[in-house]
Design an enzyme around this catalytic site. Structure first.
Site, PDB file in Angstrom:
ATOM      1  N   LEU A 107      -5.750 -53.688  41.237  1.00 47.16           N
ATOM      2  CA  LEU A 107      -5.302 -52.460  41.906  1.00 47.16           C
ATOM      3  C   LEU A 107      -4.423 -51.601  40.999  1.00 47.16           C
ATOM      4  O   LEU A 107      -3.812 -50.631  41.456  1.00 47.16           O
ATOM      5  CB  LEU A 107      -4.556 -52.804  43.208  1.00 47.16           C
ATOM      6  CG  LEU A 107      -5.404 -53.508  44.285  1.00 47.16           C
ATOM      7  CD1 LEU A 107      -4.556 -53.848  45.506  1.00 47.16           C
ATOM      8  CD2 LEU A 107      -6.591 -52.648  44.715  1.00 47.16           C
ATOM      9  N   ASP A 153      -7.429 -47.113  34.237  1.00 57.44           N
ATOM     10  CA  ASP A 153      -6.343 -47.330  35.197  1.00 57.44           C
ATOM     11  C   ASP A 153      -5.222 -46.311  34.998  1.00 57.44           C
ATOM     12  O   ASP A 153      -4.813 -45.629  35.934  1.00 57.44           O
ATOM     13  CB  ASP A 153      -5.744 -48.741  35.023  1.00 57.44           C
ATOM     14  CG  ASP A 153      -6.616 -49.824  35.622  1.00 57.44           C
ATOM     15  OD1 ASP A 153      -7.811 -49.560  35.849  1.00 57.44           O
ATOM     16  OD2 ASP A 153      -6.100 -50.932  35.851  1.00 57.44           O
TER      17      ASP A 153
HETATM   18  O1  PMV Z   1      -7.237 -53.596  35.663  1.00 51.90           O
HETATM   19  P1  PMV Z   1      -8.434 -53.930  36.497  1.00 51.90           P
HETATM   20  O2  PMV Z   1      -8.490 -55.365  36.910  1.00 51.90           O
HETATM   21  O3  PMV Z   1      -8.648 -52.947  37.606  1.00 51.90           O
HETATM   22  O4  PMV Z   1      -9.749 -53.822  35.578  1.00 51.90           O
HETATM   23  C1  PMV Z   1      -9.984 -52.739  34.788  1.00 51.90           C
HETATM   24  C2  PMV Z   1     -11.432 -52.513  34.664  1.00 51.90           C
HETATM   25  C3  PMV Z   1     -12.139 -53.080  33.462  1.00 51.90           C
HETATM   26  O5  PMV Z   1     -13.264 -52.244  33.253  1.00 51.90           O
HETATM   27  C4  PMV Z   1     -12.619 -54.502  33.751  1.00 51.90           C
HETATM   28  C5  PMV Z   1     -11.294 -53.125  32.205  1.00 51.90           C
HETATM   29  C6  PMV Z   1     -10.976 -51.766  31.622  1.00 51.90           C
HETATM   30  O6  PMV Z   1     -10.112 -51.716  30.744  1.00 51.90           O
HETATM   31  O7  PMV Z   1     -11.599 -50.765  31.999  1.00 51.90           O
END
Ligand code: PMV
Length: 314
Positions: A107, A153
């Site tokens: 999240l 993120d």
């Molecule tokens: O931080 P998370 O668990 O939401 O995962 C990010 C998404 C991934 O594609 C797996 C990793 C990334 O850096 O984009």
């Protein structure tokens, strides 16, 4: 310096996780009402800045290493600000950090905590960052936490808008029509860097097959962006189901995730998939309306979710 506070939202990835690390587009949306917080308070009696991780009731004094494990990510943010953005006073303030975003569940907890702290501390110094600067600095911190993050993120959380994200491209904001989502948490914590490394190892064995899956996921993300704009929840659901099949082929789902995804579909979700790195963490489902979303959310709890909540994309 003035007393102030900052906050930052959680996020979910609707389409494209993992493939985004390899240059494919992905879609992420903020969850405005689940947030991380940071407060700066001016206190003349403080001889060295005090850092407080409120949820864990842990305090540390800036400059007095070794630090407790839990405050190290906070210290990294402070160091980055002090070295790159604005020199912080050596005394007279206290920083308190707390978060409603569960850790290690996909999240965006680490990016949100970093961004809440950057917002609070820069505001307290009357320094205002552009969205681009915020994305740049929070990405530096994500690299410390996750090794080789795509940047999705910290970008969606910096902008707090739904985005179509592609590595090394300007993020494209999406204007979605109204839509209802449900998030279910398996309760299983998983380190993003570990799952990303697992996928990288598997890809090294079989690059063509993996790149083909990533390309298919990229196509789904592009189609998903159109379906979101058109408010076509049925199509969004269908695409989420297709994305989940491909994520299973990448071996990043888990029995707990599959169980919650099935439960959501049985209760009428148009579609569901894991969100984030996988192997634990959260799943997301799309529902016809608010009532169905609430029914799915309570069903997820019955099916064993540690928590569930609904979120509406406006
Ligand atoms: O931080 P998370 O668990 O939401 O995962 C990010 C998404 C991934 O594609 C797996 C990793 C990334 O850096 O984009």
């Amino acid at each position: 310096m003035i007393s102030t506070h900052g906050s930052a939202s959680a996020k979910i990835i609707l389409f494209g996780e993992h493939a985004v690390v390899y240059g494919q587009p992905a879609i992420a949306i903020p969850i405005q009402d689940v947030r991380a917080f940071a407060a700066v308070s001016i206190d003349a009696s403080v001889t060295k800045p005090i850092i407080e991780a409120k949820d864990l009731q842990i305090e540390a004094t800036l400059g007095q290493a070794p630090y407790p494990e839990a405050v190290i990510p906070i210290i990294k943010v402070i160091e980055l600000i002090d070295q790159n953005i604005v020199k912080l006073p050596k005394s007279g303030w206290r920083l308190t950090v707390w978060s409603k975003i569960p850790i290690g569940r996909g999240l965006g907890s680490s990016a949100a905590i970093s961004i809440a702290i950057i917002r609070a501390l820069t505001k307290s110094m009357m320094k205002f960052l552009s969205p681009k600067e915020l994305i740049k600095y929070s990405f530096e911190l994500e690299k410390i936490h996750h090794g080789t993050p795509s940047g999705i993120d910290n970008t969606v959380i910096s902008l707090e808008k739904p985005i179509l994200f592609r590595k090394d491209h300007e993020p494209a904001p999406i204007q979605p029509a109204s839509m209802f989502f449900v998030v279910g948490d398996t309760g299983v914590s998983k380190k993003t860097s570990e799952v990303v490394a697992q996928v990288a190892e598997a890809r090294a064995q079989n690059p063509e097959q993996y790149d083909h899956i990533f390309a298919q996921i990229g196509t789904i993300a592009r189609q998903g962006s159109l379906a979101l704009k058109e408010g076509d929840a049925k199509r969004v659901g269908k695409l989420m189901n297709e994305n989940q099949l491909l994520l299973q082929r990448l071996d990043v789902s888990s029995p707990e995730l599959d169980n919650l995804i099935d439960a959501a579909r049985v209760k009428g979700a148009f579609g569901a998939k894991l969100c984030g790195a996988g192997k634990g963490g959260c799943m997301v489902a799309v529902a016809k309306d608010g009532t169905t979303a609430n029914i799915i959310a309570s069903e997820l709890l019955k099916a064993g979710a540690a928590r569930s909540f609904t979120t509406r994309l406006k």
